[in-house]
Design a protein around this motif. Structure first.
Motif, mmCIF file in Angstrom:
data_model
loop_
_atom_site.group_PDB
_atom_site.id
_atom_site.type_symbol
_atom_site.label_atom_id
_atom_site.label_comp_id
_atom_site.label_asym_id
_atom_site.label_seq_id
_atom_site.Cartn_x
_atom_site.Cartn_y
_atom_site.Cartn_z
ATOM 1 N N GLU A 52 4.282 12.842 -4.853
ATOM 2 C CA GLU A 52 3.324 11.764 -4.607
ATOM 3 C C GLU A 52 2.244 12.233 -3.636
ATOM 4 N N SER A 53 2.642 12.981 -2.615
ATOM 5 C CA SER A 53 1.667 13.502 -1.649
ATOM 6 C C SER A 53 0.642 14.388 -2.352
ATOM 7 N N TYR A 54 1.137 15.259 -3.226
ATOM 8 C CA TYR A 54 0.219 16.148 -3.943
ATOM 9 C C TYR A 54 -0.677 15.374 -4.899
ATOM 10 N N ALA A 55 -0.118 14.383 -5.594
ATOM 11 C CA ALA A 55 -0.900 13.604 -6.557
ATOM 12 C C ALA A 55 -2.077 12.913 -5.876
ATOM 13 N N VAL A 56 -1.898 12.462 -4.643
ATOM 14 C CA VAL A 56 -2.978 11.796 -3.904
ATOM 15 C C VAL A 56 -3.959 12.819 -3.335
ATOM 16 N N LEU A 57 -3.457 13.835 -2.660
ATOM 17 C CA LEU A 57 -4.338 14.768 -1.951
ATOM 18 C C LEU A 57 -5.057 15.731 -2.885
ATOM 19 N N SER A 58 -4.572 15.889 -4.111
ATOM 20 C CA SER A 58 -5.236 16.783 -5.064
ATOM 21 C C SER A 58 -6.368 16.083 -5.803
ATOM 22 N N ASP A 59 -6.447 14.775 -5.673
ATOM 23 C CA ASP A 59 -7.512 14.001 -6.305
ATOM 24 C C ASP A 59 -8.540 13.641 -5.229
ATOM 25 N N GLN A 60 -9.780 14.063 -5.420
ATOM 26 C CA GLN A 60 -10.805 13.903 -4.374
ATOM 27 C C GLN A 60 -11.024 12.438 -3.995
ATOM 28 N N LYS A 61 -11.082 11.557 -4.985
ATOM 29 C CA LYS A 61 -11.325 10.138 -4.711
ATOM 30 C C LYS A 61 -10.155 9.520 -3.961
ATOM 31 N N LYS A 62 -8.923 9.785 -4.440
ATOM 32 C CA LYS A 62 -7.742 9.232 -3.772
ATOM 33 C C LYS A 62 -7.605 9.798 -2.360
ATOM 34 N N ARG A 63 -7.926 11.065 -2.209
ATOM 35 C CA ARG A 63 -7.820 11.692 -0.886
ATOM 36 C C ARG A 63 -8.794 11.044 0.100
ATOM 37 N N GLN A 64 -10.013 10.763 -0.341
ATOM 38 C CA GLN A 64 -10.991 10.103 0.533
ATOM 39 C C GLN A 64 -10.507 8.716 0.944
ATOM 40 N N GLN A 65 -9.946 7.980 0.001
ATOM 41 C CA GLN A 65 -9.434 6.645 0.313
ATOM 42 C C GLN A 65 -8.252 6.710 1.265
ATOM 43 N N TYR A 66 -7.405 7.725 1.082
ATOM 44 C CA TYR A 66 -6.262 7.889 1.980
ATOM 45 C C TYR A 66 -6.729 8.293 3.375
ATOM 46 N N ASP A 67 -7.691 9.220 3.460
ATOM 47 C CA ASP A 67 -8.206 9.655 4.758
ATOM 48 C C ASP A 67 -8.842 8.490 5.519
ATOM 49 N N GLN A 68 -9.485 7.584 4.801
ATOM 50 C CA GLN A 68 -10.184 6.482 5.454
ATOM 51 C C GLN A 68 -9.259 5.324 5.810
ATOM 52 N N PHE A 69 -8.340 4.995 4.891
ATOM 53 C CA PHE A 69 -7.550 3.782 5.066
ATOM 54 C C PHE A 69 -6.040 4.012 5.177
ATOM 55 N N GLY A 70 -5.583 5.255 5.043
ATOM 56 C CA GLY A 70 -4.149 5.515 5.103
ATOM 57 C C GLY A 70 -3.440 5.046 3.842
ATOM 58 N N HIS A 71 -2.137 4.790 3.963
ATOM 59 C CA HIS A 71 -1.340 4.403 2.797
ATOM 60 C C HIS A 71 -1.819 3.090 2.190
ATOM 61 N N ALA A 72 -2.389 2.197 3.018
ATOM 62 C CA ALA A 72 -2.886 0.929 2.482
ATOM 63 C C ALA A 72 -3.984 1.164 1.455
ATOM 64 N N GLY A 73 -4.799 2.180 1.672
ATOM 65 C CA GLY A 73 -5.873 2.482 0.739
ATOM 66 C C GLY A 73 -5.385 2.935 -0.613
ATOM 67 N N ILE A 74 -4.162 3.448 -0.670
ATOM 68 C CA ILE A 74 -3.570 3.880 -1.941
ATOM 69 C C ILE A 74 -2.758 2.750 -2.557
ATOM 70 N N ASP A 75 -1.877 2.144 -1.774
ATOM 71 C CA ASP A 75 -0.979 1.108 -2.306
ATOM 72 C C ASP A 75 -1.736 -0.107 -2.818
ATOM 73 N N MET A 76 -2.891 -0.420 -2.209
ATOM 74 C CA MET A 76 -3.644 -1.600 -2.622
ATOM 75 C C MET A 76 -4.475 -1.346 -3.875
ATOM 76 N N ARG A 77 -4.663 -0.077 -4.223
ATOM 77 C CA ARG A 77 -5.546 0.241 -5.349
ATOM 78 C C ARG A 77 -4.798 0.758 -6.578
ATOM 79 N N TYR A 78 -3.684 1.457 -6.350
ATOM 80 C CA TYR A 78 -3.058 2.168 -7.457
ATOM 81 C C TYR A 78 -1.598 1.779 -7.642
ATOM 82 N N SER A 79 -1.198 1.649 -8.898
ATOM 83 C CA SER A 79 0.223 1.528 -9.198
ATOM 84 C C SER A 79 0.829 2.922 -9.108
ATOM 85 N N GLN A 80 2.165 3.012 -9.201
ATOM 86 C CA GLN A 80 2.817 4.313 -9.132
ATOM 87 C C GLN A 80 2.341 5.201 -10.280
ATOM 88 N N GLU A 81 2.162 4.606 -11.454
ATOM 89 C CA GLU A 81 1.681 5.383 -12.593
ATOM 90 C C GLU A 81 0.240 5.851 -12.365
#
Length: 378
Positions: A52-81
């Motif tokens: 899961e860490s790699y799936a987020v950090l290897s994607d530029q858009k997801k990585r930017q959202q994670y860097d800005q908002f932390g886990h909330a930036g991922i959990d609020m936008r994306y399902s596990q799939e």
């Protein structure tokens, strides 16, 4: 819900790490913890965590959202799939068994379908669309949802077999769920695989089905689930409630519940990011001389000063009267757009005073100027 560890910490890389560094760190850890090679009890969970860490950090858009908002930036936008969508794990695992989508593959491990056909598998996720008003979106709210979902049967505890009995290994496929057949052709001998017709791919058969669930292991129920809506959500925001989705198969974990927000239009305010916008009507006298007016806000009423000489369309800002940020401590403003109302009916005295005002102001008017004609028709 347990607090998630930092993705960079999990992969052992710096926050400024390049894409190649992240890929190299993931591949090394994945080789170490892949359940096909590491038989320790926590290997599978660690493998899911680093994937899961790699799936987020290897994607530029997801990585930017994670860097800005932390886990909330991922959990609020994306399902596990959604988190894993587009990641080419097969490329990463070339030359290493279990990398693709097949038996023992990474997607089987992450989503719980298991390496063996008929084994435990993760339940499906549920998407629940929730309609809320603007005030709920601004201040947050706890709501109780009634969610229809499948759950493990209480009688057989999900096995599908009558209490006191248990499923038996299918004798036709020997528990594999597949039947292999050899076929001789002019080009040589070929092996073909097909789903077992006896167990229908389950790998086991039930001689005495549970009378409650009729052998399925699941029952349909409507479950009441309390969900806390955080301040700042907007239409399209998703909340993930872990483990509140459909029941898993054969002891597999439940899926997750995703609550997607739909914020209804407000009668007074429109939303622009975290700001709210409204229109306030004032008379041309108030606009000319200035005044103090009362305007509505999301949490009551507020006084607002109208300076002398205010023009139609001027916008005034009430600081901090907007929507809280979903991801930090900031808060939007309330923007009040002024609409100057011109009277549609005037007395002769009012018209006379306006003509006098025009003369004092140096406006040259004739007895039947355009100004007079307009005033005559008011």
């Amino acid at each position: 819900m347990a607090t998630k560890r930092d993705y960079y910490e999990i992969l052992g890389v710096d926050k400024k790490a390049s894409a190649d560094d992240i890929k190299s760190a993931y591949r090394k850890l994945a080789m170490q913890y892949h359940p096909d090679k590491n038989k320790s009890p926590d290997a599978e969970e660690k493998f899911k965590e680093i994937s899961e860490s790699y799936a987020v950090l290897s994607d530029q858009k997801k990585r930017q959202q994670y860097d800005q908002f932390g886990h909330a930036g991922i959990d609020m936008r994306y399902s596990q799939e959604d988190i894993f969508r587009g990641v080419d794990f097969e490329d990463l695992f070339q030359g290493f068994g279990g990398g693709g989508r097949g038996r023992g593959g990474i997607f089987d491990i992450i989503f719980g379908s298991g390496g063996q056909r008929g084994g435990p598998s993760r339940g499906s996720d549920i998407l629940y669309e929730l309609s809320i008003n603007l005030e709920d979106a601004a201040f947050g709210k706890s709501v109780e949802l009634e969610v229809p979902r499948t759950e493990n049967c209480d009688t057989c505890h999900g096995s599908g077999a009558k209490p006191g009995t248990s499923p038996k290994k299918c004798s036709t496929c020997n528990g594999s769920g597949q039947v292999n057949r050899a076929q001789n052709t002019p080009f040589g001998r070929f092996m073909t695989s097909s789903t077992c017709g006896t167990c229908h791919g389950a790998g086991s058969v039930i001689d005495s089905p549970c009378i409650t669930c009729h052998g399925s292991g699941h029952v349909q129920r409507r479950r009441k689930i309390e969900v806390k809506i955080p301040p700042g959500v907007d239409t399209g925001s998703r909340l993930r409630v872990t483990g509140e989705g459909e029941a898993g198969e054969k002891g597999g974990p439940n899926g997750d519940l995703y609550v997607e927000m739909n914020v209804r239009p407000h009668t007074i305010f429109t939303r622009n990011d975290n700001d709210i916008v409204m229109e306030a009507s004032i008379s041309f006298t108030q606009a000319s001389l200035g005044d103090e007016i009362i305007v509505p806000t999301l949490d009551g009423k507020a006084e607002m000063k109208i300076p002398a000489g205010t023009q139609n369309g001027n916008v005034f800002r009430l600081k901090g009267k907007g929507i809280p940020s979903l991801y930090n401590s900031g808060k939007g403003d309330e923007l009040v757009k002024i609409k100057v109302i011109v009277p549609t009916k005037m007395t002769d005295r009012q018209k006379e005073l306006l003509r006098e005002f025009a003369q004092i102001s140096g406006e040259k008017t004739k007895s039947k100027s355009i100004f007079d004609k307009v005033m005559d028709h008011i």
